[in-house]
Design a protein around this motif. Structure first.
Motif, short mmCIF file in Angstrom:
data_model
loop_
_atom_site.label_atom_id
_atom_site.label_comp_id
_atom_site.label_asym_id
_atom_site.label_seq_id
_atom_site.Cartn_x
_atom_site.Cartn_y
_atom_site.Cartn_z
N VAL A 52 0.84 -1.20 0.00
CA VAL A 52 0.00 0.00 0.00
C VAL A 52 0.88 1.25 0.00
O VAL A 52 0.61 2.22 -0.74
CB VAL A 52 -0.95 -0.01 1.21
CG1 VAL A 52 -1.66 1.33 1.35
CG2 VAL A 52 -1.97 -1.13 1.07
N ASP A 53 1.94 1.24 0.81
CA ASP A 53 2.85 2.39 0.83
C ASP A 53 3.53 2.57 -0.51
O ASP A 53 3.73 3.71 -0.98
CB ASP A 53 3.91 2.21 1.93
CG ASP A 53 3.31 2.31 3.32
OD1 ASP A 53 2.22 2.90 3.44
OD2 ASP A 53 3.93 1.80 4.28
N LEU A 54 3.90 1.46 -1.14
CA LEU A 54 4.52 1.56 -2.48
C LEU A 54 3.54 2.12 -3.50
O LEU A 54 3.91 2.95 -4.35
CB LEU A 54 5.02 0.19 -2.92
CG LEU A 54 6.34 -0.29 -2.31
CD1 LEU A 54 6.62 -1.72 -2.73
CD2 LEU A 54 7.50 0.62 -2.74
N ARG A 72 1.76 6.55 -6.75
CA ARG A 72 0.72 7.51 -7.12
C ARG A 72 1.25 8.94 -7.01
O ARG A 72 1.02 9.78 -7.90
CB ARG A 72 -0.49 7.32 -6.23
CG ARG A 72 -1.68 8.19 -6.65
CD ARG A 72 -2.87 8.01 -5.72
NE ARG A 72 -3.36 6.65 -5.76
CZ ARG A 72 -3.23 5.78 -4.76
NH1 ARG A 72 -2.60 6.15 -3.64
NH2 ARG A 72 -3.69 4.56 -4.86
N ASN A 73 1.97 9.22 -5.93
CA ASN A 73 2.55 10.57 -5.78
C ASN A 73 3.55 10.86 -6.89
O ASN A 73 3.63 11.98 -7.39
CB ASN A 73 3.22 10.68 -4.41
CG ASN A 73 2.23 10.59 -3.27
OD1 ASN A 73 1.04 10.86 -3.44
ND2 ASN A 73 2.70 10.20 -2.09
N LEU A 74 4.33 9.83 -7.25
CA LEU A 74 5.31 10.03 -8.32
C LEU A 74 4.63 10.32 -9.64
O LEU A 74 5.06 11.20 -10.41
CB LEU A 74 6.19 8.79 -8.42
CG LEU A 74 7.28 8.81 -9.49
CD1 LEU A 74 8.25 9.96 -9.24
CD2 LEU A 74 8.02 7.49 -9.53
N GLU A 92 1.63 11.65 -10.02
CA GLU A 92 1.07 13.00 -9.96
C GLU A 92 2.14 14.05 -10.18
O GLU A 92 1.92 15.06 -10.87
CB GLU A 92 0.38 13.21 -8.61
CG GLU A 92 -0.89 12.40 -8.43
CD GLU A 92 -1.51 12.61 -7.06
OE1 GLU A 92 -0.87 13.32 -6.24
OE2 GLU A 92 -2.59 12.07 -6.81
N SER A 93 3.32 13.84 -9.61
CA SER A 93 4.42 14.77 -9.84
C SER A 93 4.83 14.79 -11.31
O SER A 93 5.09 15.85 -11.89
CB SER A 93 5.62 14.37 -8.96
OG SER A 93 6.73 15.19 -9.22
N MET A 94 4.86 13.60 -11.92
CA MET A 94 5.18 13.55 -13.35
C MET A 94 4.12 14.25 -14.19
O MET A 94 4.45 14.93 -15.18
CB MET A 94 5.33 12.09 -13.78
CG MET A 94 6.52 11.39 -13.17
SD MET A 94 6.57 9.62 -13.57
CE MET A 94 6.74 9.69 -15.34
N ASN A 95 2.85 14.12 -13.79
CA ASN A 95 1.78 14.82 -14.52
C ASN A 95 1.92 16.32 -14.41
O ASN A 95 1.72 17.06 -15.39
CB ASN A 95 0.41 14.37 -14.00
CG ASN A 95 0.07 12.95 -14.40
OD1 ASN A 95 0.59 12.45 -15.40
ND2 ASN A 95 -0.78 12.29 -13.63
N ARG A 96 2.26 16.81 -13.20
CA ARG A 96 2.46 18.25 -13.03
C ARG A 96 3.61 18.75 -13.89
O ARG A 96 3.51 19.80 -14.55
CB ARG A 96 2.72 18.57 -11.56
CG ARG A 96 1.48 18.48 -10.68
CD ARG A 96 1.72 19.15 -9.33
NE ARG A 96 2.79 18.48 -8.60
CZ ARG A 96 2.61 17.47 -7.77
NH1 ARG A 96 1.38 16.99 -7.57
NH2 ARG A 96 3.62 16.92 -7.13
#
Length: 469
Positions: A376-378, A383-385, A387-391
């Motif tokens: 789950v942590d991975l 997911r955060n990575l 989202e950062s790539m999308n930004r």
């Protein structure tokens, strides 16, 4: 009824498959590839490779008649496969030196005359036994051993000694009880009658000066066959009860390690409740994996020993039941004595196996729980990575659009400049043209529109190519 129909086919006129038979029909014998043999002999078919072994196993260790009086010396040695092969070769040489037949390849028991008695050799899964019985030198129990026994300087032990028994088979007398009490330690004396009152047997399970467990059998009415069976069962009880106890040191040795793993598991489980984050959970998962590896290593090393101890204990119980004992008045029988000593040891081994199995299940559950948290942590980290790539992609797109706008202006500026130069050159050449300034001004919106449209078509073409992949 069906069976009756088959048995009376020839009378009912119905074949085995239920069809009506004609009067001219005949029953043909089943086809066979076996050749016809003369003299009514049956053909010899190709045997299974294990057929001799399974047929010979039932006759592998028969009871041998034993006369009274007799002295029996019995040794059991543990050995591995290499030691067993070396012992078989040595036995063949010993048989040849005595002028007797050597054991055939694959045989697991062999007997031949030695001195004034008979030497029997038996090979088991993890041990080898040598049993010699010879005439008793005297009627008194545990006197001198005949000098013709085979266990002198010329004997070669196949491996470490596990069990050693001296059994004296003597005739019964009027003072049997006094004889028994005189030769054994009363604190651990086991004395009983077997086969009703056909014999008295006694032992204290202690070793004498030669390191042998002494057993005394006083024969009242057993014949030689009964005496042979009874003596062999007593020897097997002593051998197998020793083998059964080999699991106890393993259980005792594993107990501290199992206790450590249980304590570490409790500590890690408590940390799981208070720990969050990928790296802390991953560190706890590594500790759980290390504990599981330690547990499985101990379980793998002890599984055979614990299983063998259970099997040997069952054999001991079966032999005790076979001798049909009844305790002598005032003394403990062998079944009661061994049950008091063996049962706690077997329960200790069983408890250790149960602890290993339960601990393995608990480790598996804790590992699954912790691995789920790590996954789950991975997933959250991924997911955060993303989202950062999308930004970053959106910022890059905006920057690209800005650069494209500037590119349209720059390209248009250069093209308009070229048009201005062409207009000036045409005017100087006397060609009928608009004024250079007018031509330049008029070309600006046209050039901007053409360049903007061209860049959009190029970008749309690239977008179509990406959709195709």
């Amino acid at each position: 009824m069906v069976l009756a129909a088959f048995l009376h086919d020839d009378k009912s006129g119905v074949s085995g498959n239920g069809e009506a038979m004609d009067a001219n029909d005949s029953i043909s014998p089943p086809a066979t590839d076996a050749p016809a043999l003369p003299d009514g002999r049956l053909p010899a078919f190709e045997p299974h490779t294990l057929r001799p072994f399974v047929l010979g196993e039932i006759h592998a260790r028969p009871f041998r008649p034993v006369a009274t009086p007799r002295i029996v010396l019995h040794y059991a040695f543990t050995c591995d496969a290499e030691q067993a092969r070396a012992d078989r070769l040595w036995l063949a040489e010993r048989c040849a030196s005595q002028g007797g037949p050597s054991p055939d390849e694959g045989m697991r028991s062999h007997a031949f005359a030695f001195g004034a008695g008979l030497l029997r050799w038996e090979q088991h899964a993890e041990f080898i036994t040598y049993t010699w019985d010879g005439p008793a030198a005297a009627m008194a129990p545990f006197g001198g051993v005949p000098g013709s026994h085979p266990f002198g300087s010329g004997f070669r032990a196949p491996g470490p000694l596990l069990s050693a028994v001296r059994l004296d088979l003597l005739p019964s007398g009027a003072d049997d009880l006094q004889v028994v009490e005189r030769h054994f330690d009363p604190a651990s004396l086991s004395a009983f009658q077997a086969d009703g009152e056909a014999a008295i047997a006694a032992t204290d399970f202690r070793q004498d000066g030669d390191g042998m467990t002494r057993i005394l059998v006083l024969n009242r009415s057993m014949n030689e066959n009964q005496a042979g069976a009874f003596v062999q069962r007593l020897l097997e009880i002593e051998t197998y009860r020793t083998l059964a106890l080999l699991g106890l040191p393993v259980a005792i040795r594993l107990a501290p390690e199992i206790g450590r793993i249980e304590r570490d598991l409790v500590e890690i489980t408590a940390h799981i409740q208070d720990t969050s984050g990928l790296e802390p959970n991953r560190a706890l998962l590594e500790k759980l994996s290390s504990l599981a590896a330690d547990l499985e290593a101990g379980a793998a090393a002890s599984a055979y020993r614990f299983g063998a101890s259970r099997a040997y204990y069952e054999i001991v119980k079966a032999r005790l039941q076979a001798i049909a004992e009844s305790p002598l008045p005032g003394h403990m029988g062998m079944s009661a004595f061994l049950t008091r000593r063996l049962a706690p040891a077997m329960r200790t081994c069983q408890a250790m196996e149960d602890r290993q199995a339960n601990l393995s299940r608990k480790l598996a559950r804790a590992t699954t729980l912790l691995r789920t948290r790590v996954d789950v942590d991975l997933e959250q980290q991924n997911r955060n990575l993303l989202e950062s790539m999308n930004r970053r992609a959106r910022l890059q797109l905006r920057l690209q659009q800005t650069v494209e706008g500037l590119s349209v202006a720059a390209i248009s500026y250069y093209i308009v400049g070229l048009i201005g130069y062409l207009a000036k050159a045409a005017k100087d050449a006397g060609l009928p043209m608009l004024e250079p300034a007018v031509a330049t001004g008029v070309s600006v919106p046209v050039v901007l529109l053409v360049i903007w449209h061209t860049i959009r078509r190029i970008r749309a073409h690239h977008a179509e190519g990406d959709d195709g992949h």
